[in-house]
Design an enzyme around this catalytic site. Structure first.
Site, PDB file in Angstrom:
ATOM      1  N   LYS A 264     -65.155  -0.780 -48.988  1.00 24.05           N
ATOM      2  CA  LYS A 264     -64.006  -0.088 -48.328  1.00 24.05           C
ATOM      3  C   LYS A 264     -63.532   0.544 -49.813  1.00 24.05           C
ATOM      4  CE  LYS A 264     -60.122   1.159 -46.475  1.00 24.05           C
ATOM      5  NZ  LYS A 264     -59.864   0.941 -44.878  1.00 24.05           N
TER       6      LYS A 264
ATOM      7  N   LYS B 257     -67.489   2.838 -47.116  1.00 23.60           N
ATOM      8  CA  LYS B 257     -66.488   4.018 -46.593  1.00 23.60           C
ATOM      9  C   LYS B 257     -66.302   4.229 -48.309  1.00 23.60           C
ATOM     10  CE  LYS B 257     -62.112   4.182 -44.511  1.00 23.60           C
ATOM     11  NZ  LYS B 257     -61.405   3.017 -43.402  1.00 23.60           N
TER      12      LYS B 257
HETATM   13  C1  PBG Z   1     -57.019   1.200 -42.263  1.00 18.23           C
HETATM   14  C2  PBG Z   1     -58.246   2.612 -42.247  1.00 18.23           C
HETATM   15  C3  PBG Z   1     -58.041   3.587 -43.640  1.00 18.23           C
HETATM   16  C4  PBG Z   1     -58.755   4.174 -42.712  1.00 18.23           C
HETATM   17  C5  PBG Z   1     -59.768   3.332 -41.588  1.00 18.23           C
HETATM   18  N1  PBG Z   1     -58.683   2.026 -41.272  1.00 18.23           N
HETATM   19  C6  PBG Z   1     -56.948   3.991 -44.061  1.00 18.23           C
HETATM   20  C7  PBG Z   1     -57.284   3.774 -45.580  1.00 18.23           C
HETATM   21  O1  PBG Z   1     -57.191   2.238 -46.000  1.00 18.23           O
HETATM   22  O2  PBG Z   1     -55.647   3.896 -46.143  1.00 18.23           O
HETATM   23  C8  PBG Z   1     -59.414   5.512 -42.885  1.00 18.23           C
HETATM   24  C9  PBG Z   1     -60.458   7.023 -42.173  1.00 18.23           C
HETATM   25  C10 PBG Z   1     -60.265   7.481 -42.259  1.00 18.23           C
HETATM   26  O3  PBG Z   1     -59.882   8.127 -43.016  1.00 18.23           O
HETATM   27  O4  PBG Z   1     -60.649   9.092 -42.347  1.00 18.23           O
HETATM   28  N2  PBG Z   1     -57.016   0.024 -43.289  1.00 18.23           N
END
Ligand code: PBG
Length: 331
Positions: free
Chosen positions: A201, A255
């Site tokens: 991520k 992601k």
């Molecule tokens: C939280 C989380 C996030 C997303 C999914 N879980 C945001 C972040 O890490 O700030 C993002 C999903 C999206 O942008 O569609 N940990």
């Protein structure tokens, strides 16, 4: 005439007719490849629009059973839940994540009660619950500490699993959290609960609309670069994936999606676990903004995008376009 060259070889023969294109298609996309992220809020019988994600809503819990049945009818195998926690329930330590009656747990119960054949995925990370908007606990200097955060995430994952989550998905990027969650689930005899690890991520600008959707944007102090990955790195993603598999993840995730298709491809080639891609909020917003401005055809590009993820090697895609795509695919 040489058969191996033009005119013996004409690549366009295979493309000439629709039946032929169907016959030689290398990649298939079906509703079973889609996971639908859904936002949940407090209240009754309301679907609140999200300004930065046109067409996406925050639903109250009583509306969720209908979405569950919609997913089942469309052939979408799983829904991912994301709570918008009211400000008065946010705190420094995100303690609301452990409340067995919190928004996500109530949503899980209401959806499970429908008996629909749809899996329920929950996000493990503290950001919907913290007053500082970070995914973990912070020290005096504002640094997100790892090991104490892992303890809190274990509590959160157990809370979700007890309330009926089929898949817990740690999205926090702490070290060691998958092993700790797996151990705790086994110790409680929650043997059937899957872990889908957000393994790679990235610290991305494409999460902006999501933070608006869950109401975390206004709270976030600083950025998440000390725990989410640097967009410059690819080999590091493979190390993250290897660790999460060794720690007990059933599937892994990359992601955001589009800017990281090379990572999806490398993970799919190297590892024999299902790999999912999250086509995140900012990617959704790009398509919607361009479509609304008449700059491109929404339906066509949505299917093209999702096919691209499958071609890159993704087992499936988390996408806010899931219901639209499933409909277009003729479910
Ligand atoms: C939280 C989380 C996030 C997303 C999914 N879980 C945001 C972040 O890490 O700030 C993002 C999903 C999206 O942008 O569609 N940990």
């Amino acid at each position: 005439m040489s058969i191996g060259e033009f005119p013996g070889t004409r690549m366009r023969r295979l493309r000439r007719a629709p039946w032929s294109r169907a016959m030689v298609a290398e990649t298939a996309l079906s509703p079973a490849d889609l996971i639908w992220p859904v936002f949940v809020r407090d209240g009754r019988d309301e679907a609140e629009p999200i300004a930065t994600m046109p067409g996406v809503f925050r639903h109250t819990v009583d509306r969720l059973p209908a979405l569950m049945r919609e997913a089942e009818a469309l052939g979408i195998p799983a829904i991912a839940l994301f709570p918008n926690t009211p400000g008065d329930k946010r705190s420094e330590d995100g303690g609301e994540a452990l409340n067995p009656d919190n928004l996500v747990c109530r949503a899980l119960k209401a959806m499970r009660d429908t008996g629909a054949n749809v899996g329920l995925l929950t996000d493990v990370a503290l950001d919907p619950y913290t007053s500082h908007g970070h995914d973990g606990l912070v020290d005096e200097a504002g640094y997100v500490v790892n090991d104490r955060t892992v303890d809190a995430l274990v509590g959160q994952a157990l809370n979700q699993a007890r309330a009926g989550a089929d898949i817990v998905a740690p999205s926090d990027m702490m070290d060691g959290r998958v092993a700790a969650i797996r151990r705790a689930l086994e110790a409680e005899s929650l043997h059937g609960v899957q872990i889908m690890a957000y393994s790679a991520k990235y610290a991305s600008g494409f999460y902006g609309p999501f933070r608006d959707a869950v109401g975390a944007g206004g709270y976030l102090k600083g950025d998440k670069k000390s725990y989410q990955m640097d967009p410059a790195n690819g080999r590091e993603a493979l190390r993250e994936v290897a660790l999460d598999i060794a720690e007990g993840a059933d599937s892994v995730m990359v992601k955001p999606g589009l800017p990281y298709l090379d990572i999806v491809r490398r993970v799919a080639e190297r590892f024999d676990v299902p790999v999912f891609a999250y086509c995140v909020s900012g990617e959704y917003a790009m398509v919607e903004a361009a479509a609304a401005a008449g700059m491109l055809e929404r339906e066509r590009v949505v299917l093209e995008l999702l096919t691209g993820f499958r071609r890159a090697g993704a087992s499936g895609v988390l996408t806010y376009h899931a219901p639209l795509a499933a409909r277009l695919l003729g479910a």
